[in-house]
Design a protein around this motif. Structure first.
Motif, PDB file in Angstrom:
ATOM      1  N   ARG A 155     -10.278   8.900   6.991  1.00 24.73           N
ATOM      2  CA  ARG A 155     -10.940   7.520   7.489  1.00 24.73           C
ATOM      3  C   ARG A 155     -11.497   6.951   6.308  1.00 24.73           C
ATOM      4  O   ARG A 155     -11.723   5.687   6.669  1.00 24.73           O
ATOM      5  N   THR A 156     -11.567   7.450   5.005  1.00 26.44           N
ATOM      6  CA  THR A 156     -11.807   6.683   3.852  1.00 26.44           C
ATOM      7  C   THR A 156     -10.943   5.517   3.770  1.00 26.44           C
ATOM      8  O   THR A 156      -9.696   5.488   3.841  1.00 26.44           O
ATOM      9  N   HIS A 157     -11.736   4.110   3.548  1.00 27.67           N
ATOM     10  CA  HIS A 157     -10.685   2.839   3.427  1.00 27.67           C
ATOM     11  C   HIS A 157     -11.141   2.024   2.402  1.00 27.67           C
ATOM     12  O   HIS A 157     -12.968   2.270   1.875  1.00 27.67           O
ATOM     13  N   ALA A 158     -10.328   1.509   2.047  1.00 20.48           N
ATOM     14  CA  ALA A 158     -10.811   0.403   0.964  1.00 20.48           C
ATOM     15  C   ALA A 158     -10.281  -0.925   1.356  1.00 20.48           C
ATOM     16  O   ALA A 158      -9.025  -1.132   2.131  1.00 20.48           O
ATOM     17  N   ARG A 159     -10.989  -2.146   1.578  1.00 23.25           N
ATOM     18  CA  ARG A 159     -10.414  -3.506   1.754  1.00 23.25           C
ATOM     19  C   ARG A 159     -10.724  -4.474   0.591  1.00 23.25           C
ATOM     20  O   ARG A 159     -11.542  -4.177  -0.296  1.00 23.25           O
ATOM     21  N   ARG A 160     -10.056  -5.320   0.626  1.00 17.59           N
ATOM     22  CA  ARG A 160      -9.886  -6.543  -0.499  1.00 17.59           C
ATOM     23  C   ARG A 160     -11.053  -7.336  -0.116  1.00 17.59           C
ATOM     24  O   ARG A 160     -11.433  -7.946   0.926  1.00 17.59           O
ATOM     25  N   ASP A 161     -11.738  -7.744  -1.302  1.00 14.78           N
ATOM     26  CA  ASP A 161     -12.739  -8.838  -1.185  1.00 14.78           C
ATOM     27  C   ASP A 161     -12.759  -9.496  -2.364  1.00 14.78           C
ATOM     28  O   ASP A 161     -13.262  -9.149  -3.411  1.00 14.78           O
ATOM     29  N   GLY A 162     -12.049 -10.754  -2.142  1.00 17.19           N
ATOM     30  CA  GLY A 162     -11.731 -11.629  -3.394  1.00 17.19           C
ATOM     31  C   GLY A 162     -10.865 -10.703  -4.360  1.00 17.19           C
ATOM     32  O   GLY A 162      -9.756 -10.391  -3.860  1.00 17.19           O
ATOM     33  N   VAL A 184     -10.991  10.390  -8.752  1.00 24.92           N
ATOM     34  CA  VAL A 184      -9.731   9.820  -8.308  1.00 24.92           C
ATOM     35  C   VAL A 184     -10.024   9.887  -6.709  1.00 24.92           C
ATOM     36  O   VAL A 184     -10.009  10.966  -6.085  1.00 24.92           O
ATOM     37  N   VAL A 185     -10.290   8.880  -6.022  1.00 22.81           N
ATOM     38  CA  VAL A 185     -10.340   8.834  -4.434  1.00 22.81           C
ATOM     39  C   VAL A 185      -9.171   8.241  -3.883  1.00 22.81           C
ATOM     40  O   VAL A 185      -8.733   7.039  -4.111  1.00 22.81           O
ATOM     41  N   TRP A 186      -8.743   8.901  -2.719  1.00 28.47           N
ATOM     42  CA  TRP A 186      -7.693   8.170  -1.948  1.00 28.47           C
ATOM     43  C   TRP A 186      -8.260   7.823  -0.673  1.00 28.47           C
ATOM     44  O   TRP A 186      -8.972   8.242   0.109  1.00 28.47           O
ATOM     45  N   ALA A 187      -7.624   6.443  -0.287  1.00 28.57           N
ATOM     46  CA  ALA A 187      -8.000   5.762   0.750  1.00 28.57           C
ATOM     47  C   ALA A 187      -7.044   4.997   1.509  1.00 28.57           C
ATOM     48  O   ALA A 187      -6.043   4.602   0.995  1.00 28.57           O
ATOM     49  N   ARG A 188      -7.343   4.706   2.899  1.00 31.13           N
ATOM     50  CA  ARG A 188      -6.475   3.744   3.529  1.00 31.13           C
ATOM     51  C   ARG A 188      -6.718   2.298   2.937  1.00 31.13           C
ATOM     52  O   ARG A 188      -7.697   1.837   2.866  1.00 31.13           O
ATOM     53  N   THR A 189      -5.706   1.640   3.061  1.00 33.12           N
ATOM     54  CA  THR A 189      -5.615   0.244   2.724  1.00 33.12           C
ATOM     55  C   THR A 189      -4.633  -0.574   3.771  1.00 33.12           C
ATOM     56  O   THR A 189      -4.069   0.217   4.389  1.00 33.12           O
ATOM     57  N   ASP A 190      -4.652  -1.928   3.791  1.00 37.01           N
ATOM     58  CA  ASP A 190      -3.609  -2.384   4.600  1.00 37.01           C
ATOM     59  C   ASP A 190      -2.360  -2.405   4.152  1.00 37.01           C
ATOM     60  O   ASP A 190      -1.441  -2.407   4.758  1.00 37.01           O
ATOM     61  N   GLU A 191      -2.214  -1.932   2.874  1.00 37.01           N
ATOM     62  CA  GLU A 191      -0.764  -1.554   2.291  1.00 37.01           C
ATOM     63  C   GLU A 191      -0.391  -0.380   2.303  1.00 37.01           C
ATOM     64  O   GLU A 191       0.744   0.180   1.945  1.00 37.01           O
ATOM     65  N   GLY A 192      -1.187   0.787   2.809  1.00 33.57           N
ATOM     66  CA  GLY A 192      -0.979   2.209   2.925  1.00 33.57           C
ATOM     67  C   GLY A 192      -1.991   2.815   2.339  1.00 33.57           C
ATOM     68  O   GLY A 192      -2.787   2.472   1.513  1.00 33.57           O
ATOM     69  N   ILE A 193      -1.814   4.241   2.199  1.00 29.02           N
ATOM     70  CA  ILE A 193      -2.681   4.890   1.226  1.00 29.02           C
ATOM     71  C   ILE A 193      -2.481   4.729  -0.275  1.00 29.02           C
ATOM     72  O   ILE A 193      -1.495   4.699  -0.746  1.00 29.02           O
ATOM     73  N   ARG A 194      -3.788   4.416  -0.866  1.00 32.37           N
ATOM     74  CA  ARG A 194      -3.833   4.163  -2.502  1.00 32.37           C
ATOM     75  C   ARG A 194      -4.839   4.938  -3.035  1.00 32.37           C
ATOM     76  O   ARG A 194      -5.755   5.634  -2.391  1.00 32.37           O
ATOM     77  N   GLY A 195      -4.397   5.204  -4.244  1.00 37.02           N
ATOM     78  CA  GLY A 195      -5.472   5.966  -5.102  1.00 37.02           C
ATOM     79  C   GLY A 195      -6.455   4.848  -5.917  1.00 37.02           C
ATOM     80  O   GLY A 195      -5.840   4.073  -6.314  1.00 37.02           O
ATOM     81  N   PHE A 196      -7.467   5.281  -6.080  1.00 36.99           N
ATOM     82  CA  PHE A 196      -8.640   4.624  -6.768  1.00 36.99           C
ATOM     83  C   PHE A 196      -9.197   5.120  -8.074  1.00 36.99           C
ATOM     84  O   PHE A 196      -9.593   6.496  -7.533  1.00 36.99           O
ATOM     85  N   VAL A 197      -9.405   4.806  -9.205  1.00 38.62           N
ATOM     86  CA  VAL A 197     -10.195   5.562 -10.205  1.00 38.62           C
ATOM     87  C   VAL A 197     -11.723   4.938 -10.149  1.00 38.62           C
ATOM     88  O   VAL A 197     -11.804   3.743 -10.530  1.00 38.62           O
ATOM     89  N   VAL A 198     -12.506   5.825  -9.765  1.00 37.16           N
ATOM     90  CA  VAL A 198     -13.970   5.406  -9.336  1.00 37.16           C
ATOM     91  C   VAL A 198     -14.720   5.999 -10.323  1.00 37.16           C
ATOM     92  O   VAL A 198     -14.897   7.154 -10.446  1.00 37.16           O
TER      93      VAL A 198
END
Length: 395
Positions: A155-162, A184-198
């Motif tokens: 359910r964790t998600h990431a959305r673009r904001d600018g 390193v956090v994995w999240a849903r995006t509109d493009e698919g599941i992606r990893g983020f370095v937080v």
């Protein structure tokens, strides 16, 4: 070879597996074994009983100085060791305690591996050198409170904001969580599941330790909370989209577990063997009774078969020929057999087997977690079942 030329039978290496190692392999093994004997074994029973490791950051820096963090990775301060050498290090670390091996596995095989394989050059240069040195600790956020074996349902998600990304969600059972300087956090995006370095000092990021554990007590386990955490575009791992990313990291970590589980098993077997030759009942050492010898023989067979399997998988990884299904084969077998060795060792030690004066119960309870994390036994059975039949039983 004549009988007189045969090497002496070694009860601790009955198959002569040491012959599979070269001088560099042995040097790695002995270095890690000495470090664990000096820095972990004198204290680990207390750490386990207290449920905390007060000097964990110092231990991480020492492990970095040994080259044990991100050990098989190349460049950016990493040691560039072979897969077999990394496996030997995992075995020696888990022979001391699964929690210490988990610290190393999550740091190197999950967090660092994700950045090394899928990160931009900027991310690699920023994070990998301090992580390899143990100055920065990393964690890996995939599992969620409601989604463990089914990460596709996260359910964790990431959305673009600018030009930024904004992350929201929760991750749980995260090793190193509250110690980490980077996640390193994995999240849903509109493009698919992606990893983020937080960076963990980002506004909206919090880590809360999970207490009341009866397993992996010499390890920090946390829940991560991401509340509208804002990250720049460059924080996203550019090299992968979809579950292939986190699953490949898990495969790398599972490989270390194949070796590590045999370290826990070895510690229990050696404890039981020593006890059987010194503990007397009915006028002689209990190792002189047939039932005890049968237990020791069966444990030795499974222990050294498991080590041999780990060696085989390591050689395949070094040759670039190791498949995820083969790693599932190794984790399923070796953790399952390690647990049985721990339980059988406990029966040889009798009531003393539940005491922290001996390592057996500590390893047995730790392995209950190892059995579950990085894929439950049932999931690895289904991975192999699909590979064997061509039929997908997951859904």
């Amino acid at each position: 070879m004549t009988a007189s030329a045969a090497p002496r039978f070694d009860p601790l290496d009955p198959l002569g597996l040491d012959d599979l190692l070269d001088d560099d392999d042995r040097a790695v093994r002995e270095t890690v074994r000495r470090w664990a004997a000096d820095r972990v074994l004198p204290h680990v029973a207390r750490w386990y009983e207290d449920g905390q490791v007060p000097e964990v950051r110092e231990l991480a820096r020492e492990l970095g100085a040994l080259g044990a963090l991100g050990m098989p990775l190349h460049g950016h301060g990493c040691a560039g060791a072979t897969a077999v050498q990394y496996g030997l290090a995992c075995l020696e670390l888990e022979a001391a305690d699964s929690g210490i091996r988990s610290l190393v596995s999550v740091q190197g095989s999950l967090a660092m591996y994700a950045i090394h394989r899928y990160g931009s050059e900027e991310l690699k240069e920023r994070w990998l050198p301090p992580m390899a040195a143990g100055e920065t600790i990393g964690c890996f956020g995939l599992t969620e409170p409601d989604h463990g074996s089914d990460p596709a349902a996260m359910r964790t998600h990431a959305r673009r904001d600018g030009s930024d990304w904004v992350l929201t969600g929760r991750k749980t059972w995260i090793t190193n969580g509250s110690l980490a300087g980077v996640a390193v956090v994995w999240a849903r995006t509109d493009e698919g599941i992606r990893g983020f370095v937080v960076p963990t000092d980002a506004p909206g990021f919090a880590a809360h330790d999970i207490h009341h554990k009866w397993s992996l007590r010499a390890s920090v386990t946390s829940e991560l909370v991401l509340d509208e955490v804002r990250l720049p575009e460059g924080a996203a791992l550019p090299g992968v989209v979809g579950l292939r990313g986190p699953l490949s990291c898990l495969s790398h970590a599972r490989y270390g577990i194949v070796w590590g589980a045999m370290g826990a098993a070895r510690a229990c077997f050696e404890s039981a063997l020593e006890y059987a030759t010194t503990r007397e009942q009915f006028g002689r050492p209990i190792g002189g009774f047939q039932l005890t010898q049968a237990k020791l023989a069966d444990m030795a067979v499974e222990l050294h078969k498991g080590v041999l399997l780990a060696h085989h998988l390591g050689r395949r990884m070094d040759a670039g020929r190791l498949r995820p299904e083969q790693i599932s084969f190794g984790k399923l077998n070796n953790v399952r057999e390690a647990l049985e060795i721990c339980r059988t060792s406990r029966t040889i030690l009798g009531a003393n087997g539940i005491s922290l004066e001996y390592p057996v119960m500590r390893h047995a309870t730790n392995l209950e977690s190892v059995l579950t994390y990085e894929g439950t036994a049932e999931m690895h059975q289904l991975v192999l079942g699909k590979a064997l039949t061509g039929l997908d039983a997951f859904r």
